[in-house]
Write a protein that holds these residues in place. Structure first.
Motif: not given
Length: 218
Positions: A17-37
Motif C-alpha cells: 500500500k505504501d508503494l502504491d501511495k508513493f508511486q501515485s504521487g500522494q506522498d513522495a517526501s523524503a520522510g515517507f521514503q525513509g519510512q518505507i526503507s
C-alpha cells in the motif's frame, strides 16, 4: 510461529500500500521514503525469524509449508525493493527535468543595465522562492526523522511482544521437561533484562522524538 507469519504478512501488505501511495504521487517526501526503507528492514527481520523457526519445526508437513511461505515472502520483498528503486529513479528523472525547465525559463539578468559581476542582489520573488525551498527541505528532513523514530518504536513494541510469547513457551517447555529451578530462574532473569532493554529503548526513542519536534520543528 503463526504470529510471526501473520506479522510478516501484515507488513508485506502495508508495504504494498505504501508503494502504491508513493508511486501515485500522494506522498513522495523524503520522510515517507525513509519510512518505507525502515519497513523493508523490519519485514526482513520477521522473515529471518520465521525461517529460523520453520527450520526447527518437527512436523514435516508444517515445516515444508512454512519454508514455502518464507520463499514467497523473500520473492515479494525483492520485487518490492526493485519497484521502490524504480519509482525513486523515475521521480529523480522528473525532478531533474523540472529543474532544467526552470533554469531555461529563468529570465536573463545579465542585460546591459546590470553589473557584470556574479554577486547580483536577489529580487524579492527569488528570495521568497529560496525561503520556501529551504522550508520544504527542512520539513522533509523533519518528517524523515519522525517517521524513522516512529517505525523504530513500532519495531520495539513488536519485539517486546515476541519476547513475551517466547518467554512463556520456554517456561512451559522447561516445566514439562522438569528442568531445575535454577535454570528457570536464569531464564526469568534474562527475560527481565530484555524487558528493561525494551523500556530503555522506548524511552530513548520518545526523547529523540521530543528533541526533534522541540529543537528542529521550531
Amino acid at each position: 510461529m503463526n504470529s510471526l507469519y501473520n506479522n510478516a504478512l501484515k507488513q508485506s501488505h502495508a508495504l504494498q500500500k505504501d508503494l502504491d501511495k508513493f508511486q501515485s504521487g500522494q506522498d513522495a517526501s523524503a520522510g515517507f521514503q525513509g519510512q518505507i526503507s525502515v519497513s523493508f528492514n523490519a519485514l526482513q527481520r520477521h522473515i529471518d525469524e520465521y525461517e529460523n523457526l520453520a527450520k526447527r519445526e518437527l512436523i514435516p508437513v508444517k515445516k515444508e509449508t512454512a519454508l514455502t511461505r518464507v520463499g514467497k515472502f523473500r520473492q515479494d520483498l525483492q520485487e518490492m525493493k526493485v519497484r521502490f528503486e524504480a519509482i525513486k529513479k523515475n521521480l529523480e528523472t522528473l525532478q531533474n527535468e523540472q529543474n532544467r525547465d526552470n533554469l531555461l525559463r529563468r529570465p536573463n539578468r545579465s542585460g546591459p543595465n546590470m553589473p557584470e559581476h556574479p554577486y547580483q542582489p536577489l529580487s524579492r520573488d527569488e528570495f521568497a522562492m529560496r525561503e520556501q525551498s529551504f522550508a520544504r527541505n527542512t520539513d522533509s528532513q523533519l518528517d524523515e526523522f519522525i517517521g524513522q523514530a516512529q517505525n523504530l518504536l513500532e519495531n520495539l513494541t513488536d519485539q517486546h511482544s515476541i519476547l513475551k510469547k517466547t518467554q512463556k513457551k520456554i517456561l512451559d517447555t522447561a516445566n514439562h521437561l522438569g528442568l531445575s529451578q535454577n535454570t528457570i530462574r536464569y531464564i526469568e532473569r534474562r527475560s527481565a533484562q530484555d524487558k528493561w532493554i525494551f523500556y530503555g529503548g522506548m524511552i530513548i526513542t520518545v526523547l529523540i522524538l521530543w528533541a526533534i519536534v522541540h529543537f528542529i520543528g521550531k
